[in-house]
Scaffold this motif. Structure first.
Motif, short mmCIF file in Angstrom:
data_model
loop_
_atom_site.label_atom_id
_atom_site.label_comp_id
_atom_site.label_asym_id
_atom_site.label_seq_id
_atom_site.Cartn_x
_atom_site.Cartn_y
_atom_site.Cartn_z
N PHE A 1 7.94 0.28 16.95
CA PHE A 1 6.78 -0.22 16.22
C PHE A 1 7.13 -0.40 14.75
CE2 PHE A 1 2.87 0.43 13.69
CZ PHE A 1 2.29 -0.78 14.01
N TYR A 2 7.78 -1.53 14.46
CA TYR A 2 7.89 -2.02 13.10
C TYR A 2 6.96 -3.24 13.01
CZ TYR A 2 11.91 0.82 11.56
OH TYR A 2 12.72 1.84 11.18
N THR A 3 6.61 -3.64 11.81
CA THR A 3 5.60 -4.69 11.65
C THR A 3 6.19 -6.10 11.70
OG1 THR A 3 5.79 -4.59 9.23
CG2 THR A 3 4.16 -3.15 10.26
N ALA B 1 -12.78 -0.66 1.62
CA ALA B 1 -12.01 -1.06 0.45
C ALA B 1 -11.14 0.10 -0.03
CB ALA B 1 -12.94 -1.54 -0.66
N HIS B 2 -11.67 1.33 0.09
CA HIS B 2 -10.91 2.50 -0.35
C HIS B 2 -9.63 2.65 0.49
CE1 HIS B 2 -9.77 6.81 -0.41
NE2 HIS B 2 -10.08 6.71 -1.70
N LEU B 3 -9.75 2.49 1.81
CA LEU B 3 -8.57 2.61 2.67
C LEU B 3 -7.56 1.51 2.36
CD1 LEU B 3 -6.98 3.82 5.00
CD2 LEU B 3 -8.38 2.47 6.59
N LEU B 4 -8.04 0.28 2.19
CA LEU B 4 -7.14 -0.84 1.91
C LEU B 4 -6.44 -0.70 0.57
CD1 LEU B 4 -9.29 -3.84 3.19
CD2 LEU B 4 -7.25 -2.89 4.27
N ASN B 5 -7.02 0.06 -0.31
CA ASN B 5 -6.42 0.28 -1.63
C ASN B 5 -5.54 1.51 -1.68
OD1 ASN B 5 -6.56 -1.35 -3.99
ND2 ASN B 5 -8.79 -1.26 -3.89
N ASN B 6 -5.59 2.35 -0.64
CA ASN B 6 -4.91 3.64 -0.75
C ASN B 6 -4.09 4.03 0.48
OD1 ASN B 6 -6.03 5.08 -3.39
ND2 ASN B 6 -7.77 4.03 -2.43
N TYR B 7 -3.98 3.17 1.49
CA TYR B 7 -3.17 3.56 2.64
C TYR B 7 -1.71 3.67 2.20
CZ TYR B 7 -1.88 -1.42 3.19
OH TYR B 7 -1.41 -2.70 3.00
N PRO B 8 -0.94 4.58 2.81
CA PRO B 8 0.38 4.94 2.27
C PRO B 8 1.52 4.02 2.71
CG PRO B 8 -0.15 6.35 4.11
CD PRO B 8 -1.35 5.47 3.91
N GLU B 9 1.37 2.72 2.50
CA GLU B 9 2.42 1.76 2.79
C GLU B 9 2.39 0.68 1.71
OE1 GLU B 9 4.45 2.35 5.20
OE2 GLU B 9 3.29 3.80 6.37
N VAL B 10 3.52 -0.01 1.54
CA VAL B 10 3.54 -1.18 0.65
C VAL B 10 3.43 -2.47 1.46
CG1 VAL B 10 4.85 -0.04 -1.17
CG2 VAL B 10 6.07 -1.25 0.65
N ILE B 11 3.43 -2.36 2.77
CA ILE B 11 3.30 -3.51 3.66
C ILE B 11 1.84 -3.87 3.79
CG2 ILE B 11 3.68 -4.31 6.04
CD1 ILE B 11 6.04 -2.31 6.15
N ALA B 12 1.53 -5.18 3.87
CA ALA B 12 0.15 -5.64 4.02
C ALA B 12 -0.47 -5.04 5.28
CB ALA B 12 0.11 -7.17 4.05
N PRO B 13 -1.80 -4.92 5.34
CA PRO B 13 -2.44 -4.01 6.30
C PRO B 13 -2.70 -4.54 7.70
CG PRO B 13 -4.09 -4.94 4.83
CD PRO B 13 -2.76 -5.42 4.33
N LEU B 14 -2.63 -5.86 7.95
CA LEU B 14 -3.09 -6.37 9.23
C LEU B 14 -2.38 -5.75 10.44
CD1 LEU B 14 -5.00 -8.22 10.72
CD2 LEU B 14 -3.39 -10.12 10.37
N PRO B 15 -1.05 -5.54 10.44
CA PRO B 15 -0.43 -4.90 11.61
C PRO B 15 -0.97 -3.50 11.89
CG PRO B 15 1.24 -5.93 10.23
CD PRO B 15 -0.04 -5.96 9.45
N ILE C 1 0.71 -13.61 6.08
CA ILE C 1 0.79 -13.04 4.73
C ILE C 1 0.05 -11.71 4.67
CG2 ILE C 1 0.08 -13.41 2.31
CD1 ILE C 1 0.41 -16.48 2.96
N SER C 2 -1.00 -11.57 5.46
CA SER C 2 -1.74 -10.31 5.51
C SER C 2 -1.03 -9.27 6.37
CB SER C 2 -3.16 -10.56 6.06
OG SER C 2 -3.86 -11.45 5.21
N SER C 3 0.12 -9.68 6.95
CA SER C 3 0.96 -8.75 7.72
C SER C 3 2.21 -8.35 6.94
CB SER C 3 1.38 -9.40 9.05
OG SER C 3 0.27 -9.73 9.83
N ARG C 4 2.86 -9.33 6.32
CA ARG C 4 4.01 -9.08 5.45
C ARG C 4 3.91 -10.07 4.29
NH1 ARG C 4 8.15 -5.72 7.67
NH2 ARG C 4 9.00 -5.87 5.57
N GLN C 5 3.90 -9.55 3.07
CA GLN C 5 3.64 -10.40 1.91
C GLN C 5 4.65 -11.53 1.75
OE1 GLN C 5 3.48 -7.07 2.14
NE2 GLN C 5 2.38 -6.12 0.42
N TYR C 6 5.90 -11.29 2.19
CA TYR C 6 6.93 -12.31 2.01
C TYR C 6 6.62 -13.60 2.77
CZ TYR C 6 8.61 -10.74 6.60
OH TYR C 6 8.70 -10.41 7.92
#
Length: 407
Positions: free
Chosen positions: A129-131, A52-66, A162-167
Motif C-alpha cells: 500500500f503505497y499511493t 478541514a482540521h484533519l486535512l491540515n494536520n494529517y501526518p503525511e506530505v502526500i495529498a490526501p485522496l489515497p 493531483i489530489s493524490s500526488r502533487q507532482y
C-alpha cells in the motif's frame, strides 16, 4: 473480444494469481512507508468526509485522496492493510487491462505491457500500500479521456491525480505545452497566436486541473500539511530556490534504461531524432552538457536532514552491488542520458518529448532522488505507444504494410 485479448487476459490473470499466492495473499506485515501510512489511513477511516482540521494536520506530505479512499475501503471490508494492498493489486491489473482494451493489435499491447512491467517499481508498488498506483490510475484515465477528446472527464481525473500526488500537476501542464507550442514555434504575431489558441477552448479544462495544486497550496500554506512539511524538513529542499541537476542526470539515465532501451530491443527500430541532419548541430552541445553534469553535478543522493538514503534507487543500488561506483557509474548514467536525448530531443518527438522534458525538469526539484518517481512518466510513455498519432513507429509500420500490399 479478439482472440489475442482473450489469450492476454488469461496469461496475465494466471500471472497475477501466482504473484498473489507468492506474496502470501498480500497479508504480510507492514513494510516500508506502510508503517506510517497505516495510522494515517485509520485517521481518515474515522472521518469518511474529512474535516478541514484533519486535512491540515494529517501526518503525511502526500495529498490526501489515497488515504481517503483507503479509509473508505477498510470501513467497507475490514481494518486490515491486506485490503489496501488488494486495492493496489487490482488497480495494477486494471491498468494492464486498460492497455489491452486500447491496443490496436497484439504486438503493440505486448510491447507496452512488457515495457511497463519491466520497470521494477510497477511490481513493487502493486503489491504494497503505497499511493503511487492510485495516482497512476487517475493519471492514465486523464490521458485516456484526453485522447478521446472528452476533456471535462480528463480534467476530473487529473484533479483526482493531483489530489493524490502533487507532482501529477505536470501532466495537464504537458498537455497545455503540447497544444500551445505550435502557436509559439510558428509565431507570426501575438494577435495571430492568441487567435490560434482561442480556437482551442477545451484547454481551459487543463488550466482548471492545474489550478487544483494552487488550491491545495493556499489551503495548506505550502505543498503539504504544515506540521509534517516542517517535520520532514521539506522547507530545506522543495520550498527553497535550489535545484539538483544530478537528479535530472539520474532520471534521464533511468528513462534511457527503462524506456528507450526496451523500445529499441523490443521493436528493433531506431528512432533517434537527434541524429537527423537538422538536429546534429545540437548533438555536440548535448554531449558537452552531459559531460559538465557528470563532472560538476554527478548523480548522488542528497541528505536533506530527514531522509538518510544510501543510493538513488533500484538501478543505482544494483550498479553498486556489482562494483560499479564513482566515475564509471556516472559515465553509465551519462551514456543512458545520451540515449534519452537521442530519442526525445527534437520537436518531432511531439507529445512524448513534452512528457519527458517537463518530468525531467520536475525531477531536479525532488527532495530525494529515486527512480520510483518516474513510474507515471514511464507508464505514460508506454501508454502512448498504443496511440498511432503519438507513436512514430506506428507510421513506419503502416508504410511498410502499404508497400508490401502494393508489391
Amino acid at each position: 473480444m479478439r482472440f489475442y485479448r482473450l489469450v492476454a487476459l488469461l496469461i496475465l490473470g494466471v500471472i497475477y494469481v501466482l504473484i498473489f499466492l507468492y506474496r502470501g495473499n498480500l497479508a504480510f506485515t507492514l513494510f516500508g512507508d506502510e508503517v506510517h501510512f497505516w495510522p494515517t489511513v485509520l485517521l481518515f477511516s474515522k472521518e469518511p468526509i474529512p474535516s478541514a482540521h484533519l486535512l491540515n494536520n494529517y501526518p503525511e506530505v502526500i495529498a490526501p485522496l489515497p488515504f481517503m479512499i483507503a479509509g473508505w475501503v477498510i470501513n467497507a471490508f475490514g481494518h486490515s492493510i491486506q485490503y489496501l494492498r488488494i486495492l493496489n493489486f487490482g488497480l495494477s491489473f486494471g491498468i494492464l487491462m486498460l492497455f489491452l482494451k486500447l491496443s490496436p493489435n497484439a504486438g503493440r499491447f505486448w510491447l507496452a505491457a512488457l515495457g511497463l512491467v519491466l520497470f521494477p517499481y510497477y511490481y513493487f508498488c502493486s503489491t504494497i500500500f503505497y499511493t503511487d498506483i492510485v495516482a497512476l490510475t487517475f493519471i492514465l484515465m486523464g490521458w485516456v479521456f484526453y485522447i478521446k477528446k472528452l476533456h471535462w472527464a480528463s480534467c476530473l481525473f487529473f484533479i483526482a491525480a493531483i489530489s493524490s500526488r502533487q507532482y501529477a500537476v505536470v501532466f495537464p501542464a504537458i498537455i497545455l505545452c503540447y497544444e500551445i507550442s505550435p502557436a509559439v514555434f510558428r509565431f507570426i504575431s501575438w494577435q495571430e497566436s492568441v487567435r490560434w489558441v482561442l480556437k482551442k477552448p477545451y484547454l481551459i479544462y487543463y488550466v482548471i486541473a492545474g489550478l487544483t495544486l494552487i488550491g491545495w497550496v493556499i489551503f495548506w500554506h505550502g505543498l503539504g500539511p504544515a506540521p509534517e512539511v516542517a517535520r520532514q524538513k521539506y522547507n530545506d529542499t522543495v520550498h527553497k530556490l535550489t535545484y539538483n541537476p544530478g537528479f535530472v542526470l539520474y532520471a534521464s539515465a533511468c528513462l534511457g534504461l527503462y524506456y528507450v532501451l526496451p523500445e529499441l530491443l523490443l521493436t528493433r527500430k531506431l528512432q533517434f531524432y537527434a541524429l537527423e541532419s537538422k538536429q546534429r548541430p545540437w548533438l555536440i552541445g548535448w554531449v558537452m552538457l552531459i559531460g559538465l553534469m557528470i563532472t560538476f553535478f554527478p548523480a548522488q543522493q542528497m541528505y536533506d536532514g530527514f531522509f538518510v538514503v544510501k543510493n538513488l534507487g533500484f538501478f543505482d543500488r544494483h550498479l553498486e552491488l556489482i562494483g560499479i561506483v564513482g566515475t564509471a557509474k556516472q559515465l553509465i548514467f551519462g551514456a543512458l542520458m545520451l540515449l534519452t536525448v537521442l530519442r526525445f530531443a527534437s520537436p518531432k518527438s511531439g507529445l512524448a518529448g513534452w512528457i519527458v522534458l517537463l518530468n525531467l525538469i520536475l525531477m531536479g526539484k525532488a527532495h530525494i532522488g529515486w527512480d520510483k518517481y518516474l513510474l507515471p512518466t514511464i507508464a505514460t510513455l508506454w501508454f502512448i505507444t498504443l496511440v498511432d498519432k503519438h507513436w512514430p513507429l506506428s507510421k513506419i509500420k503502416k508504410e511498410q504494410s502499404l508497400t508490401a500490399v502494393s508489391v
